[in-house]
Enzyme design. Structure first.
Site, PDB file in Angstrom:
ATOM      1  N   TRP A   1       0.957  -1.460  -0.100  1.00 36.62           N
ATOM      2  CA  TRP A   1       0.067  -0.053  -0.193  1.00 36.62           C
ATOM      3  C   TRP A   1       0.832   1.160  -0.102  1.00 36.62           C
ATOM      4  O   TRP A   1       0.335   2.331   0.113  1.00 36.62           O
ATOM      5  CB  TRP A   1      -0.916  -0.012   1.221  1.00 36.62           C
ATOM      6  CG  TRP A   1      -1.981  -1.060   1.272  1.00 36.62           C
ATOM      7  CD1 TRP A   1      -2.114  -2.042   0.281  1.00 36.62           C
ATOM      8  CD2 TRP A   1      -2.986  -1.303   2.128  1.00 36.62           C
ATOM      9  NE1 TRP A   1      -3.125  -3.004   0.719  1.00 36.62           N
ATOM     10  CE2 TRP A   1      -3.633  -2.367   1.716  1.00 36.62           C
ATOM     11  CE3 TRP A   1      -3.441  -0.472   3.378  1.00 36.62           C
ATOM     12  CZ2 TRP A   1      -4.818  -2.748   2.525  1.00 36.62           C
ATOM     13  CZ3 TRP A   1      -4.463  -0.857   3.846  1.00 36.62           C
ATOM     14  CH2 TRP A   1      -5.153  -2.096   3.471  1.00 36.62           C
TER      15      TRP A   1
ATOM     16  N   HIS B   1      12.828  -2.571  -0.637  1.00 38.44           N
ATOM     17  CA  HIS B   1      12.126  -2.065  -1.827  1.00 38.44           C
ATOM     18  C   HIS B   1      12.729  -0.988  -2.592  1.00 38.44           C
ATOM     19  O   HIS B   1      13.627  -0.331  -1.992  1.00 38.44           O
ATOM     20  CB  HIS B   1      10.692  -1.580  -1.272  1.00 38.44           C
ATOM     21  CG  HIS B   1       9.604  -1.188  -2.526  1.00 38.44           C
ATOM     22  ND1 HIS B   1       9.723  -0.094  -3.171  1.00 38.44           N
ATOM     23  CD2 HIS B   1       8.801  -1.845  -2.932  1.00 38.44           C
ATOM     24  CE1 HIS B   1       8.936  -0.078  -4.209  1.00 38.44           C
ATOM     25  NE2 HIS B   1       8.184  -1.230  -4.203  1.00 38.44           N
TER      26      HIS B   1
ATOM     27  N   GLU C   1      12.151   1.557  -3.672  1.00 37.11           N
ATOM     28  CA  GLU C   1      11.828   3.233  -3.206  1.00 37.11           C
ATOM     29  C   GLU C   1      12.793   3.412  -2.153  1.00 37.11           C
ATOM     30  O   GLU C   1      13.081   4.447  -1.853  1.00 37.11           O
ATOM     31  CB  GLU C   1      10.348   3.322  -3.129  1.00 37.11           C
ATOM     32  CG  GLU C   1       9.573   3.470  -4.202  1.00 37.11           C
ATOM     33  CD  GLU C   1       8.188   3.065  -4.335  1.00 37.11           C
ATOM     34  OE1 GLU C   1       7.534   2.784  -3.102  1.00 37.11           O
ATOM     35  OE2 GLU C   1       7.564   2.807  -5.339  1.00 37.11           O
TER      36      GLU C   1
ATOM     37  N   SER D   1       4.062  -2.772 -11.939  1.00 37.01           N
ATOM     38  CA  SER D   1       2.756  -2.500 -12.758  1.00 37.01           C
ATOM     39  C   SER D   1       1.860  -3.904 -13.164  1.00 37.01           C
ATOM     40  O   SER D   1       1.414  -4.093 -14.104  1.00 37.01           O
ATOM     41  CB  SER D   1       3.098  -1.948 -14.324  1.00 37.01           C
ATOM     42  OG  SER D   1       3.728  -0.587 -13.755  1.00 37.01           O
TER      43      SER D   1
ATOM     44  N   GLY E   1       1.707  -2.810  -6.219  1.00 37.85           N
ATOM     45  CA  GLY E   1       1.483  -1.547  -5.709  1.00 37.85           C
ATOM     46  C   GLY E   1       0.342  -1.182  -5.877  1.00 37.85           C
ATOM     47  O   GLY E   1      -0.558  -1.230  -5.398  1.00 37.85           O
ATOM     48  N   GLY E   2       0.028  -0.231  -7.133  1.00 38.75           N
ATOM     49  CA  GLY E   2      -1.061   0.584  -7.320  1.00 38.75           C
ATOM     50  C   GLY E   2      -2.382  -0.275  -7.530  1.00 38.75           C
ATOM     51  O   GLY E   2      -3.423   0.296  -6.968  1.00 38.75           O
TER      52      GLY E   2
END
Ligand code: PEP
Length: 252
Positions: free
Chosen positions: A10, A95, A97, A213, A234-235
């Site tokens: 999330w 991750h 990020e 994705s 993710g998204g």
């Protein structure tokens, strides 16, 4: 036979009421799924509430990071005993990020992984090349470096509790998915590294998720590849209908 695992990251999304709304909808849609392992990874502040709300379901809860010390003067950090005490089962480590924005290195990924194992948590260890590395033909060198560095000194027994996630950075949140063949090529390569680091049984047993994705529309083709054992999402994990569809489509 490796059981597939679909995990929703999330990231830094969802207020407390939004988190509870999402989890209630997920419980209704996929709360009884046992054919694949389903994990949701909310921000730290929602972990306890999400664990409580997932209790009567098969959905497990993961954190998005962990600090390597158990306790101490480390303002802002969250430790393994804390995560375990609220019922968290998994933790995403390294991750891209965190590698990109928070100085995460293979060495710190390794320390966090050891801390997770020591506290009975299952690490989801992320590896993956960025666009410049792929375009300059360094994908396999980067993956070898991430896998060997992140898993340095771990045992075959440790590996039984670790999930790897191959996430090409250029495919995260960009809408660009690696083709199933591109992803499979790297997953196979990771399994060959595991074979050299550990043994065939360990390489064969380790689950390797793909991330970047992933959507309900492309999950089936990805998990049909021999070395892809699920997805880190993710998204598409932020809405109940898309995450539920993705989980269902991973079982077909
Ligand atoms: C991720 O955050 O790990 C990820 C893969 O994001 P997305 O699915 O949005 O690309």
């Amino acid at each position: 036979m490796r059981k597939k695992i679909i995990a929703g990251n999330w990231k830094m999304y969802k207020t407390a009421p939004e988190a509870l709304e999402l989890v209630a909808a997920l419980k209704k849609e996929i709360g009884g799924v046992t054919a694949v392992d389903v994990v949701v990874c909310p921000p730290f502040v929602h972990l306890g509430a999400v664990v409580d709300n997932c209790r009567a379901s098969s959905i497990a809860v993961g954190a998005q990071n962990i600090y390597w010390e158990d306790a101490g003067a480390f303002t802002g950090e969250v430790s393994g005993p804390m995560l375990a005490s609220v019922g968290v089962k998994y933790v995403i480590i390294g991750h891209s990020e965190r590698r990109q924005f928070f100085g995460e290195t293979n060495e710190t990924v390794n320390k966090r992984t050891r801390a997770a194992l020591k506290n009975g948590l299952k690490p989801i260890v992320c590896v993956g090349e960025n666009l410049a590395e792929r375009e300059s033909g360094r994908t396999f060198d980067v993956i070898r470096d991430h896998v060997t560095g992140s898993l340095a000194g771990l045992t075959k027994e440790d590996m039984l509790r670790i999930v790897l996630a191959y996430e090409p950075v250029w495919a995260i949140g960009t809408g660009k998915t690696a083709s199933a063949a591109q992803a499979q090529e790297v997953h196979k390569f990771i399994r060959e590294i595991l074979l050299k680091m550990f043994d065939k049984a360990t390489a064969d047993a380790t689950r390797i998720q793909y991330g970047g994705s992933v959507k309900p529309e492309n999950i089936a083709e990805l998990v049909a590849q021999p070395d892809i054992d699920g997805a880190l999402v993710g998204g598409a994990s932020l809405k109940a209908d898309s995450f539920a569809a993705l989980v269902r489509n991973s079982m077909n």
